[in-house]
Design a protein around this motif. Structure first.
Motif, short mmCIF file in Angstrom:
data_model
loop_
_atom_site.label_atom_id
_atom_site.label_comp_id
_atom_site.label_asym_id
_atom_site.label_seq_id
_atom_site.Cartn_x
_atom_site.Cartn_y
_atom_site.Cartn_z
N UNK A 193 0.98 -0.76 -0.43
CA UNK A 193 0.32 0.09 0.38
C UNK A 193 1.02 1.09 -0.23
N UNK A 194 2.01 1.28 0.92
CA UNK A 194 2.85 2.50 1.16
C UNK A 194 3.25 2.26 -0.62
N UNK A 195 4.09 1.18 -1.19
CA UNK A 195 4.82 1.51 -2.51
C UNK A 195 3.74 2.50 -3.56
N UNK A 196 2.61 1.42 -3.68
CA UNK A 196 1.33 2.24 -4.46
C UNK A 196 1.22 3.75 -3.81
N UNK A 197 1.42 3.84 -2.66
CA UNK A 197 1.05 5.62 -2.45
C UNK A 197 1.83 6.64 -2.80
N UNK A 198 3.37 5.91 -2.81
CA UNK A 198 4.61 6.27 -3.38
C UNK A 198 4.73 6.88 -4.56
N UNK A 199 3.77 5.27 -5.38
CA UNK A 199 4.77 5.60 -7.09
C UNK A 199 3.21 6.96 -7.07
N UNK A 200 2.04 6.32 -7.08
CA UNK A 200 0.56 6.78 -7.56
C UNK A 200 0.87 8.11 -7.45
N UNK A 201 1.36 8.75 -5.85
CA UNK A 201 1.53 10.46 -6.28
C UNK A 201 2.57 11.40 -7.04
N UNK A 202 3.76 10.29 -7.31
CA UNK A 202 5.02 10.75 -8.18
C UNK A 202 4.06 10.94 -9.49
#
Ligand code: URA
Length: 260
Positions: free
Chosen positions: A62-71
Motif C-alpha cells: 500500500x505504501x509503495x502504491x501510494x508513493x508511486x501514484x503520488x509521483x
C-alpha cells in the motif's frame, strides 16, 4: 518444489496444453505469496558457519502504491507506474493492463470493478456484454465514451487494472492495494462527478458494500459528488432492476445540469 524440467521440455508441455485447449495459466486457488516460507539461500560451506537466515526486506504494498501514484504527474505516467507495480499477484495472470477508455476531459468518470475476459484480451474497460449495456445506458442520457464534447463524453476505468483469474471477486487486499492509483487517477482526470459501478467500486472508494441500499444516493468522496449505481453485469442478470438504473441515470443527468 523447484522444477527439474529444462526449458525445451517445459515449453513442449506448455504447447501440448495449449493444443488441448488451455487458454489461461492459472492454479486451482490463488497463491498468497506473503505466506510462502522464505527460501533457504544456497550457501557454500564457509558461509554455512555464519548461517544467519537471509531475510527479504518487508515491503508494504500500500505504501509503495501510494508513493508511486503520488509521483505520477499525468495519465501516461500513472499508467506506467501501474505497469511497474509488482505487488498485486493479479498482474502475473493477466494478459493486459486495462487502464481506461473515453475522454480524459469528461465531466463524468465511471469506476467499475475489474476487467473480464474480453477486456483482458482487448486491453480496454467495459468492452464485453456488460460494456455494451453500459454504452446503451449512457446513450439513453446522450452520453458516449467516444464523444469529444466534454458534456457528452465519459471517462471509464476500473478499481483493478488486471483480470482476476476466472473472473473471481477481487480480494479486499487487492482492492486496497490498488486504491492509491485509483485516487490519483480521479485527481488527474478531475471530473465533476464519479459514478461507482457496483459493490467492488463502492468497497474501494466508500469502504462499504450494499449496492441495493447505496445506489441512487449521492455522497461525497474523492473530493467530489459520487453516485453508486448497479453494475451493468448485475443488470444483465437481473433485468427487472433496470428501472432503478434508469432512475439513477436521470439523477446523474440532473446533477450535471445543476453543476453547470
Ligand atoms: N466489468 C467491470 O467492472 N469492468 C470491466 O471493464 C468489464 C466488466
Amino acid at each position: 518444489m523447484e522444477s527439474t524440467l529444462d526449458f525445451h521440455t517445459a515449453k513442449a508441455l506448455l504447447d501440448w496444453q495449449v493444443e488441448l485447449g488451455a487458454t489461461e495459466a492459472i492454479l486451482d486457488a490463488p497463491v498468497n505469496r506473503y505466506e510462502i516460507p522464505e527460501k533457504k539461500v544456497k550457501s557454500s560451506p564457509a558461509q554455512c558457519q555464519q548461517s544467519a537466515p537471509v531475510r527479504e526486506p518487508k515491503v508494504d504494498p500500500l505504501e509503495i502504491a501510494q508513493q508511486m501514484a503520488k509521483q505520477a504527474a499525468n495519465l501516461d505516467q500513472l499508467k506506467s507506474a501501474i505497469a511497474q507495480f509488482e505487488h498485486c499477484a493479479l498482474k502475473r495472470g493477466a494478459r493486459s493492463l486495462v487502464f481506461s477508455d473515453g475522454h480524459p476531459s469528461a465531466r463524468v468518470m465511471i469506476i467499475g470493478e475489474a476487467p473480464g475476459r474480453d477486456e483482458d484480451r482487448i486491453g480496454r474497460p467495459f468492452v464485453g456484454r456488460a460494456g455494451q449495456l453500459l454504452d446503451k445506458m449512457l446513450a439513453a442520457i446522450d452520453m458516449d465514451r467516444t464523444a469529444e464534447a466534454t458534456d457528452e463524453a465519459v471517462y471509464i476505468t476500473n478499481v483493478l487494472p488486471w483480470r482476476p483469474p476466472q473472473n473471481r471477486d477481487p480480494q479486499p487486499e487487492e482492492i486496497f492495494m490498488m486504491m492509491p492509483f485509483v485516487k490519483r487517477h480521479v485527481e488527474l482526470v478531475d471530473p465533476d462527478v464519479v459514478v461507482l459501478m457496483g459493490n467492488i467500486a463502492c468497497h474501494g472508494v466508500l469502504g462499504k458494500r450494499g449496492i441495493t441500499r447505496l445506489r441512487g444516493q449521492w455522497t461525497e468522496a474523492l473530493d467530489r459528488p459520487v453516485l453508486p449505481m448497479f453494475h451493468p453485469a448485475f443488470l444483465l442478470r437481473s433485468p427487472h432492476m433496470k428501472r432503478e438504473a434508469w432512475a439513477d441515470l436521470i439523477e446523474l443527468k440532473a446533477k450535471l445540469l445543476s453543476l453547470k
